[in-house]
Enzyme design. Structure first.
Site, PDB file in Angstrom:
ATOM      1  N   GLU A   1     -66.618 -27.611  -8.217  1.00  0.00           N
ATOM      2  CA  GLU A   1     -67.330 -26.722  -8.578  1.00  0.00           C
ATOM      3  C   GLU A   1     -67.010 -25.108  -8.859  1.00  0.00           C
ATOM      4  OE1 GLU A   1     -71.766 -24.411  -7.394  1.00  0.00           O
ATOM      5  OE2 GLU A   1     -71.365 -26.488  -6.705  1.00  0.00           O
TER       6      GLU A   1
ATOM      7  N   GLY B   1     -50.823 -24.439   5.804  1.00  0.00           N
ATOM      8  CA  GLY B   1     -51.179 -25.901   5.163  1.00  0.00           C
ATOM      9  C   GLY B   1     -52.410 -26.596   5.720  1.00  0.00           C
ATOM     10  N   HIS B   2     -53.322 -25.996   6.254  1.00  0.00           N
ATOM     11  CA  HIS B   2     -54.725 -26.531   6.498  1.00  0.00           C
ATOM     12  C   HIS B   2     -55.405 -26.956   5.125  1.00  0.00           C
ATOM     13  CE1 HIS B   2     -53.573 -25.889  10.849  1.00  0.00           C
ATOM     14  NE2 HIS B   2     -53.713 -24.538  10.569  1.00  0.00           N
TER      15      HIS B   2
ATOM     16  N   MET C   1     -65.166 -24.515   0.043  1.00  0.00           N
ATOM     17  CA  MET C   1     -63.768 -24.731   1.129  1.00  0.00           C
ATOM     18  C   MET C   1     -63.523 -23.392   1.720  1.00  0.00           C
ATOM     19  SD  MET C   1     -60.493 -26.451  -0.159  1.00  0.00           S
ATOM     20  CE  MET C   1     -59.122 -26.717   1.356  1.00  0.00           C
TER      21      MET C   1
END
Length: 408
Positions: free
Chosen positions: A265, A240-241, A230
């Site tokens: 993970e 805030g995304h 991510m």
């Protein structure tokens, strides 16, 4: 000896910090190319340049990796003011260009004019996949609300494979243990965030960040989506995304009866903070987490409802319960504060209780000197100190989540 030291000093002048030397940009307008305020730098470069994150052989080294904001078409240049071979014949500089070519896919530009030509085609770029969610974020600089979209994509989407090859290069600079995934495995899901903006009267899209999720098989007929990577790109961080993306992904999988629960993970500390915030926000709407039930302790009802409605496993549901209980506890009331502290410590004590069970077993089979060694490692006073330290750390983490929740 003095000559050797002098040589070392001169050679040291040709060492460059590769985090500072690497210049990244997401370009929307031609003028961004020479605008230093649009430049950002890596957090990590050890995967390419070693643990010291240093390139040898250059003065004034600048590694330019500029991307068009949407399609991520790439401009790659290496510049420097001096090279070690100009002064020392027998010393070889690091192959900086070769190292960068290991991670960026073919098709990049080395010429600024060619890059600007690609930039002019950005209006043709449209987000991949299916639209899942739209939201707005107020931008103080522009004094307006900016629009964002989250899409789900799979690798078969035309053009996405090549785009993903360009996008994943950012992982090497911003995730410490990053590695590229095998996109040919069809159990991967991709979720992307885009900003929707206007340029000269046209609607364009800029890449904001993304997440990859691998769908593990769970016997007999379930799957367990596991968040693998991510990343929100640096120009968009702190807006805030990440929370919007993670919540959207959770809601997407919640709609599937085949999903057992959602995991991650090897989550980083920042990811755990983000997950805490998102899961607390989601669980606040569940009846089993109502204020009057929190005071009664963590219940099986909470675990079941969190799993069935939000695909949250029991371990994470317990953590959410503790955060929400803290939210509803007056910590200035000594008795209520003590009840909360004991409730959290009861969970934290699990590993120490395991040590005690192991000690009981060892009493039966170890020689006295061996037993004494293990007992010293499990000293009760030290355990209490460690337990209190763990509790204080958890309390600080929970309070940060609640502060963010209050601002949301």
């Amino acid at each position: 000896m003095a000559g050797v030291n002098e040589m070392e000093k001169k050679l040291a002048e040709y060492k460059c910090d590769t985090n500072q030397a690497t210049c990244l940009k997401l370009v929307r307008f031609p003028e961004d190319i020479d605008d230093e305020s649009t430049t950002f730098h890596p957090e990590y470069s050890h995967q390419l340049f070693g643990d010291d994150e240093v390139a040898f052989g250059y003065k004034g080294l600048q590694i330019q990796l500029y991307y068009t904001a949407g399609n991520l078409s790439t401009l790659f240049k290496v510049k420097y003011s001096a090279k070690v071979t100009e002064t020392f014949d027998c010393v070889e500089p690091d192959d900086v260009e070769g190292k960068i070519r290991e991670i960026i896919p073919p098709g990049f530009c080395c010429n600024t004019d060619d890059f600007i030509t690609l930039l002019e085609k950005e209006a043709n770029f449209k987000p991949f996949g299916n639209l899942l969610h739209t939201y707005k974020v107020h931008n103080v600089e522009e004094g307006a609300d900016l629009s964002y979209q989250i899409h789900k994509v799979d690798i078969s989407c035309p053009g996405f494979r090549e785009y993903h090859e360009r996008l994943q290069t950012f992982l090497m600079w911003f995730i410490e243990t990053a590695s590229f995934i095998d996109v040919d495995d069809d159990r991967w899901d991709f979720f992307l965030v885009f900003e929707k903006y206007n340029k000269d009267g046209e609607t364009l899209y800029a890449t904001v960040g993304y997440m990859t999720v691998y769908n593990y098989y769970v016997y007999p007929d379930k799957t367990r989506p596991r968040v693998s990577q991510m990343l929100i790109l640096p120009p968009f961080q702190g807006e805030g995304h990440g929370a919007q993306l993670l919540e959207t992904v959770h809601r997407f999988y919640c709609n599937s009866p085949r999903v057992q629960d959602i995991t991650a993970e090897d989550p980083s500390e920042n990811y755990v903070k983000l997950r805490d915030f998102v899961l607390v926000k989601l669980c606040m709407a569940l009846p089993s987490f109502a204020t009057e039930k929190l005071a009664q302790g963590f219940s099986e009802e909470m675990a079941v409802e969190a799993r069935e409605k939000l695909k949250i496993n029991k371990k994470h549901a317990r953590r959410v319960y503790e955060i929400l209980r803290l939210r509803n506890t007056d910590m200035s009331d000594e008795e209520k504060a003590r009840e909360f502290r004991l409730e959290v410590k009861k969970r934290l004590f699990g590993p120490y209780r395991k040590n005690q069970r192991e000690l009981t077993k060892m009493r039966k089979c170890l020689r006295p000197e061996e037993l004494a060694s293990h007992i010293s490692q499990m000293d009760t006073r030290l355990q209490h100190e460690e337990l209190e330290k763990s509790y204080q750390e958890v309390l600080a983490e929970y309070r940060r989540v609640l502060e963010r929740l209050a601002q949301a």
